[in-house]
Design an enzyme around this catalytic site. Structure first.
Site, PDB file in Angstrom:
ATOM      1  N   GLU A 146      15.168  17.469  -1.027  1.00  0.00           N
ATOM      2  CA  GLU A 146      13.727  17.401  -0.857  1.00  0.00           C
ATOM      3  C   GLU A 146      13.317  16.981   0.551  1.00  0.00           C
ATOM      4  O   GLU A 146      12.396  17.537   1.136  1.00  0.00           O
ATOM      5  CB  GLU A 146      13.137  16.426  -1.874  1.00  0.00           C
ATOM      6  CG  GLU A 146      11.710  16.800  -2.173  1.00  0.00           C
ATOM      7  CD  GLU A 146      11.010  15.782  -3.034  1.00  0.00           C
ATOM      8  OE1 GLU A 146      11.684  14.914  -3.602  1.00  0.00           O
ATOM      9  OE2 GLU A 146       9.784  15.860  -3.112  1.00  0.00           O
ATOM     10  N   ASP A 147      13.987  15.977   1.082  1.00  0.00           N
ATOM     11  CA  ASP A 147      13.527  15.408   2.352  1.00  0.00           C
ATOM     12  C   ASP A 147      14.272  15.923   3.573  1.00  0.00           C
ATOM     13  O   ASP A 147      13.830  15.705   4.699  1.00  0.00           O
ATOM     14  CB  ASP A 147      13.653  13.871   2.302  1.00  0.00           C
ATOM     15  CG  ASP A 147      12.733  13.280   1.241  1.00  0.00           C
ATOM     16  OD1 ASP A 147      11.784  13.979   0.848  1.00  0.00           O
ATOM     17  OD2 ASP A 147      12.971  12.141   0.816  1.00  0.00           O
TER      18      ASP A 147
END
Ligand code: MN
Length: 724
Positions: A87-88
């Site tokens: 996600e990051d």
């Protein structure tokens, strides 16, 4: 010594320290993947900061540490370290799959999916999110455990977020993650999450409680030590060695008790909880005996979760006694093993053993939810199911022989019947609960003892699906209905086929005799005769399809048309009436002729009883109708008013008044003010200058009738109003 769980935010945690902790419960651990994941995540998050200003990597590291505290397996810990890289950091799932393993990649992907769920406060959308979580859990329960560890750390560092975000996250945690951790039995996580939620959602209450519990802290500490020493001494006197600890209770649990009992801060009494951990179950009861004979127990507060564990496998003895200095204290007694389960729940049992009963039970629960997810259309309904399901504790029902069965909250006699045996469920007509007859709709309570009544002629109906709470009962009823539908179609199909064959100057009998039936079955590529009938019954195969099988028969088309219309007629007869068509529901029976008895003329809201007449279906009487008393008791069936049926029922009332001009119009006005229609009015003069009126009015139910009667009675000129 039992291991105390502490999930506090760790600023300094080296890879070496993490390894050392893992080694304490996986002595032969292979750290290759862990080291790789540690470096991979550290690298991927380089330069990223958390709201607290710390390096982002501190977050996955704390998540991993929590998973180690829960004694999770290596895959979960590795997934904990990697949980935010997709996600990051734009890492591709394939990369994790190659660098680590497909399994770990799947957990991380699952976590990423959950984090993308946009949580809303509206119940509908919340259900949607829950459904997605359930799907994620069913794939691998570890996804949820890692997610809980993730949420735990985020909640622990929530103070760095904006006020608005704090409230939103805390509410979401209370709505979703707390029930989940509770259901999975991870009480250590649950307790802490609840306290953190309270701190951010109701800070005023949280800090007042904190103040109250912390007040005279040194004094309390001294008191706790005193109690521990005293308990130890009493136990030792009977040569019982135990590990005794004491602490203030979780704020949230105190808060819940305040609400439940409606007490104020000043009235909060038992804020201390003690725990006695012993070696085996016999010692648990021995310890309880010693405690109850040394301190005065408070009646009604003893609970035996060892004999009857909670649905999430929690086991312990609970009691509240008056401790030294007359302070109420709660005492929990359990074995070391039970304590581990109580603290870490499903995580305590995290082994890949097929025969692990506890893991299986939890997975079964997920499986059941997943089935619901597929069978339930509306989100609201799913949410309802989820909410009852997440309510832990369940209910315990006793059989006449004293055996115990555990069911979900809101379960009915049908759930119990199906828990006993499918046959019992399928033929259940009612039950005796604690010696009293109840209907199939009756909601069971914990501790009820129940005797199921069956009848050979009883079969499940679609209505039953609305009455049951457990997945087992639901799926058994569905199975029956599917089979019933198939049998019906088979019967109809056989008839259609036989009729159609006449067009081709043969019959089923003839076909079978000539050995042609098997050929026909093969022609349609079907496994057996039964399936052939079912296909005809459902219209998947029509008489027209026979034409190719009998090429020698001419002009069959017209006749076939006739057969087709016959088919349609038959199928129509099968379509059930919808629920809304019936004013009265008859237990376990659809499509039954129901009439309201003329003798007692029941109206909705009246307690009613059904009476099976010969040839005229069921007549509905009020329960106190004298006709019923005179009848044959075996012919009684339970019936009830259909709340979904909107209808007006005619009823007559007699009004006796003082004979004054204009009285009729004032009575009419009173009735009309209720929005009630007057069908007819009959006036009669009585001696002594009194008047008598009979009004036929249309009311919705009993309460509406009572409303009208009291409105008319309230008129000054009115002497009496009765229903006739
Ligand atoms: Mn995270």
């Amino acid at each position: 010594m039992r291991h105390q769980l502490d999930f506090s935010h760790e600023r300094e945690l080296s890879l070496e320290e993490l390894k050392r902790r893992i080694k304490s419960y996986i002595p032969a651990a292979d750290f290759t993947m862990l080291e790789k994941a540690y470096n991979f995540a550290k690298n991927a998050h380089t330069g990223q900061k958390r709201s607290s200003g710390e390096d982002y990597f501190i977050h996955p590291l704390n998540v991993a540490a929590t998973l180690v505290r829960l004694r999770m397996d290596m895959d979960s810990i590795v997934a904990g370290l990697l949980h935010d890289v997709i996600e990051d950091c734009d890492v591709k799932p394939e990369e994790i799959e190659q660098e680590f393993s497909p399994e770990m990649a799947e957990i991380v992907v699952g976590l990423t999916k959950i984090s993308k769920i946009k949580f809303k406060t509206k119940e509908e959308s919340q259900a949607e999110n829950f459904r997605k979580m359930v799907v994620a859990m069913a794939k691998d329960l570890r996804v949820i455990i890692v997610k809980l560890a993730d949420r735990m750390h985020n909640m622990r560092t929530l103070q760095y977020m904006s006020d608005e975000k704090q409230k939103k996250k805390a509410q979401e945690t209370l709505d979703i993650y707390v029930p989940l951790s509770s259901r999975l039995g991870i009480n250590s996580v649950k307790g802490e999450l609840e306290d953190l939620c309270l701190r951010f959602l109701k800070p005023d209450i949280y800090y007042r409680l904190a103040e109250k519990v912390a007040m005279k802290k040194s004094e309390r500490k001294k008191y706790i030590k005193e109690v521990i020493d005293e308990i130890q001494e009493k136990l030792l006197h009977y040569s019982l060695r135990a590990d005794v600890t004491g602490r203030p209770k979780h704020f949230y649990s105190i808060y819940k008790k305040m609400i439940a009992r409606g007490v104020d801060f000043d009235q909060i009494q038992d804020v201390l909880a003690f725990r006695i951990i012993v070696n085996n179950i016999t010692e648990c009861y021995k310890a309880l005996g010693i405690i109850h004979s040394s301190f005065t127990p408070i009646p009604g507060r003893f609970k035996d979760y060892i004999a009857i564990p909670k649905i999430n496998n929690y086991q312990s003895l609970h009691t509240t006694v008056i401790g030294p200095k007359s302070e109420r204290i709660e005492i929990q007694i359990r074995t070391f093993e039970m304590d581990e389960v109580a603290e870490t729940g499903v995580a305590a049992h995290w082994k890949y053993k097929e025969d692990d009963k506890n893991i299986r039970r939890n997975l079964e629960w997920v499986q059941e939810l997943l089935e619901f997810n597929q069978s339930v259309e509306s989100n609201a309904e799913f949410m309802n199911v989820i909410k009852t399901d997440l309510d832990i504790g369940g209910i315990f029902i006793f059989t006449p022989k004293g055996d115990v069965k555990e069911l979900k909250y809101g379960s009915t006699p049908l759930d119990f019947a199906y828990a006993v045996h499918t046959e019992v469920g399928d033929h259940c007509v009612g039950a005796k609960v604690n010696g009293k007859m109840v209907s199939l709709r009756h909601t069971l309570k914990s501790g009820d003892s129940i005797d199921i009544l069956t009848s050979k002629t009883q079969t499940p109906s679609r209505e039953w699906l609305k009455l049951v709470k457990t997945g087992r009962a639901k799926s058994k009823i569905k199975q029956f209905l599917i089979k019933e539908e198939r049998d019906k179609n088979s019967l109809i199909g056989k008839e259609i086929l036989d009729k159609a064959l006449k067009v081709f100057t043969t019959s089923l009998k003839g076909l079978r005799k000539a050995g042609e039936l098997d050929k026909l079955i093969k022609n349609f590529k079907l496994p057996d005769e039964e399936e052939l009938y079912v296909r005809f019954g459902t219209g998947k195969i029509t008489p027209k399809d026979l034409v190719s099988f009998f090429p020698s028969v001419d002009q069959a088309e017209d006749k076939i048309k006739e057969i087709d219309s016959y088919h349609k007629q038959l199928s129509k007869a099968v379509i059930r009436k919808t629920r809304k068509d019936n004013a009265i529901l008859v237990e376990g029976m659809d499509d039954v002729l129901v009439r309201l008895a003329l003798c007692c003329n029941p109206i909705p809201g009246d307690p009613i009883q059904g009476y099976i007449t010969t040839g005229r279906g069921i007549t509905v009487h009020t329960t106190d109708c004298p006709r019923i008393d005179a009848g044959d008791f075996n012919r009684l069936v339970s019936v009830e008013w259909n709340p979904e049926f909107g209808f007006k029922h005619p009823v007559k009332i007699r009004v006796i008044t003082h004979d004054k001009p204009g009285i009729l119009s004032s009575i009419s006005k009173a009735i009309n003010s209720y929005g009630i229609n007057i069908r007819s009015a009959l006036a009669k003069s009585l001696p002594d200058t009194k008047g008598s009126f009979i009004f036929e009015i249309e009311v919705k139910d009993y309460s509406e009738l009572l409303g009208v009667i009291s409105a008319v009675e309230a008129l000054e000129e009115v002497i009496s109003v009765i229903r006739v």
